[in-house]
Design an enzyme around this catalytic site. Structure first.
Site, PDB file in Angstrom:
ATOM      1  N   SER A 151       0.833  -1.197   0.000  1.00 24.28           N
ATOM      2  CA  SER A 151       0.000   0.000   0.000  1.00 24.28           C
ATOM      3  C   SER A 151       0.877   1.261   0.000  1.00 24.28           C
ATOM      4  O   SER A 151       1.648   1.457  -0.942  1.00 24.28           O
ATOM      5  CB  SER A 151      -0.951  -0.048   1.217  1.00 24.28           C
ATOM      6  OG  SER A 151      -1.991   0.882   1.070  1.00 24.28           O
ATOM      7  N   ASP A 227     -10.156  -5.532  -3.096  1.00 25.33           N
ATOM      8  CA  ASP A 227      -9.517  -4.495  -2.272  1.00 25.33           C
ATOM      9  C   ASP A 227     -10.372  -3.236  -2.328  1.00 25.33           C
ATOM     10  O   ASP A 227     -10.584  -2.658  -3.396  1.00 25.33           O
ATOM     11  CB  ASP A 227      -8.125  -4.240  -2.853  1.00 25.33           C
ATOM     12  CG  ASP A 227      -7.285  -3.290  -2.018  1.00 25.33           C
ATOM     13  OD1 ASP A 227      -7.846  -2.360  -1.413  1.00 25.33           O
ATOM     14  OD2 ASP A 227      -6.062  -3.487  -2.007  1.00 25.33           O
ATOM     15  N   HIS A 260      -7.340  -6.038   0.976  1.00 26.29           N
ATOM     16  CA  HIS A 260      -6.149  -5.222   1.236  1.00 26.29           C
ATOM     17  C   HIS A 260      -5.376  -5.698   2.470  1.00 26.29           C
ATOM     18  O   HIS A 260      -4.383  -5.075   2.852  1.00 26.29           O
ATOM     19  CB  HIS A 260      -6.606  -3.769   1.440  1.00 26.29           C
ATOM     20  CG  HIS A 260      -5.541  -2.746   1.236  1.00 26.29           C
ATOM     21  ND1 HIS A 260      -4.941  -2.505   0.020  1.00 26.29           N
ATOM     22  CD2 HIS A 260      -4.956  -1.866   2.089  1.00 26.29           C
ATOM     23  CE1 HIS A 260      -4.048  -1.539   0.137  1.00 26.29           C
ATOM     24  NE2 HIS A 260      -4.018  -1.133   1.387  1.00 26.29           N
TER      25      HIS A 260
END
Lengths: 283, 283
Positions: A151, A227, A260
């Site tokens: 991320s 995600d 995620h």
């Protein structure tokens, strides 16, 4: 190790996992990192793989939650280093107010705006200060470094690698923020840390950088299709197009149904470590 | 699944990890558990392995921290179920005061003392209510169950298995409390939940049970030598002697330099899952 303070240490897969603090000159205060040393490191210096974590994380998340990645670090003989995601307790007013700005959100850039610029020099910390500290204190080969992240940390890994291809032999990312100039997280961070001159933002945007400088080898990215940040914040399609524009080799894998979380990272961590091990000649 | 409330779900190693709550009749209130379903469970019912966690844990710790154990559950085609470690928010005065008594410290026994006996029926919950719920709602084979655990949960696994050898085809433990009648944790819990009649404690002491009933197959135990609870609380040497006295097959492995943490569990989780997979015919 007079400049390092050992906070705790654990045996793991025949190697050692240590949590350290030290005074950082880049960040003008205490910083923390975790380091896993595989069994091979007791015999000889080994390659190093840096992992940059996402928003709100500390140096601990990856070491605890990444699906026993120490198993593969031990298998391939790699040191793994995970720094914290920002300076902490700097005393800057409001540093803890937002989860996506300030503490836990260093974004791996060198801030130029007051008051952040006094402490938030995470790019210099990750690229220069930390590796110098690691190679001075641990059996690590400074000529064999790779970098990856998740991320915000995936963004950081891509930026650090493309700006310093001589320092990093390989790069990969899980669900990276690939076009921060175009997404809310990036725009908030860049405005606050770098100011309103968008020219200065280009140096920290993977999709802009790849068109300018490229990278010497194939980039591996895994992205879950479930995600929740995919469309608004991560924008892998922008990076994919930018890579295509300059013929940059990219292995972008959409993983059906994954989100995620660290459960996603765990599932594909072996592939990533192997990707780096091959580039670092440690397979 | 009308009697189950799905809290969250994640894709992991091709399977699904779900966190659920439900109203428990044994524990007279809401209980939570986590369940990992391997990819094979979409095709046919698969064997089940129950993991009992240690003091202060919830249903989440094992799923997050156990070194990507989902990798091996997926490889061997096993459902893994991890219940919470006690009832919570019962309203019993002082339930949250101690980390080793009350909330987070159900100890996998059926309390007989007031007020705990109204809620703390973790033995019945784990052995009867939860498996019935699992096999009614998931593609799990009730005729193929194994059980393992850590610390307090290692104690729980040994006790559940030895008292119900027909229900559990295999048992193993990480750093279990093996002689709770002799250690401070066990004495505090037994006094509080079972009262002062030590006769009633025998049914929940693995070292006493093994002499009385034994177990139909070899018990696997891993114990770190750097575990700070080893001498005072865990006492594997007492259990080892008890096993020797009745010729109970035991594979007690002392792991040099490992502590009581999930980094220790991660390192050896593959061995344990394989131990169970073999017994469950899933290897």
């Amino acid at each position: 190790m007079p400049n390092l303070n050992l906070i705790s240490e654990y045996k793991s897969f025949g190697g050692k996992l240590g949590f350290y603090s030290h005074l950082s000159s880049s960040c003008n205060g205490e910083m923390r990192f975790a380091i896993y040393r595989p069994p091979q490191a007791t015999q000889q210096p080994v390659p190093i793989l840096y992992f940059l974590s996402g928003l709100t994380c500390t140096e601990e998340n990856f070491m605890v939650k990444a699906g026993g990645m120490q198993r593969f670090a031990a298998e391939y003989g790699l040191i793994i280093v995970a720094p914290d995601t920002s300076p902490r307790n700097t005393g800057i007013p409001g540093e803890d107010d937002d989860w996506d700005f300030g503490t836990g959100a260093g974004f791996y850039i060198d801030a130029t705006e007051e008051p952040w610029c006094q402490y938030y020099q995470m790019y210099s910390y990750v690229v220069h200060e930390l590796p110098a500290l690691i190679t001075a204190n641990f059996p690590a080969r400074s000529d064999k470094q790779g970098i990856f992240g998740h991320s915000m940390g995936g963004h950081g890994a891509l930026v650090c690698a493309m700006r310093n291809p001589q320092l990093y032999k390989s790069v990969s990312a899980f669900a990276p923020i690939t076009a921060p100039m175009r997404c809310p997280w990036g725009q908030k961070i860049f405005s606050g840390y770098l100011g309103s001159d968008r020219q200065s933002w280009n140096a920290y945007d993977a999709s802009e950088l790849v068109k300018k400088v490229g990278y010497h080898s194939s980039i591996l990215i895994d992205q879950g299709t479930a995600d929740k940040f995919l469309a608004e914040q991560l924008m892998p399609e922008v990076f994919e197009q930018a890579c295509a524009d300059v013929n940059q080799p990219l292995n972008l894998r959409y993983q059906e149904g994954y989100d995620h979380s660290y459960y996603f990272i765990s599932t594909f961590i072996e592939d990533h470590i192997r990707h780096h091990a091959i580039a670092l000649g440690s397979n």
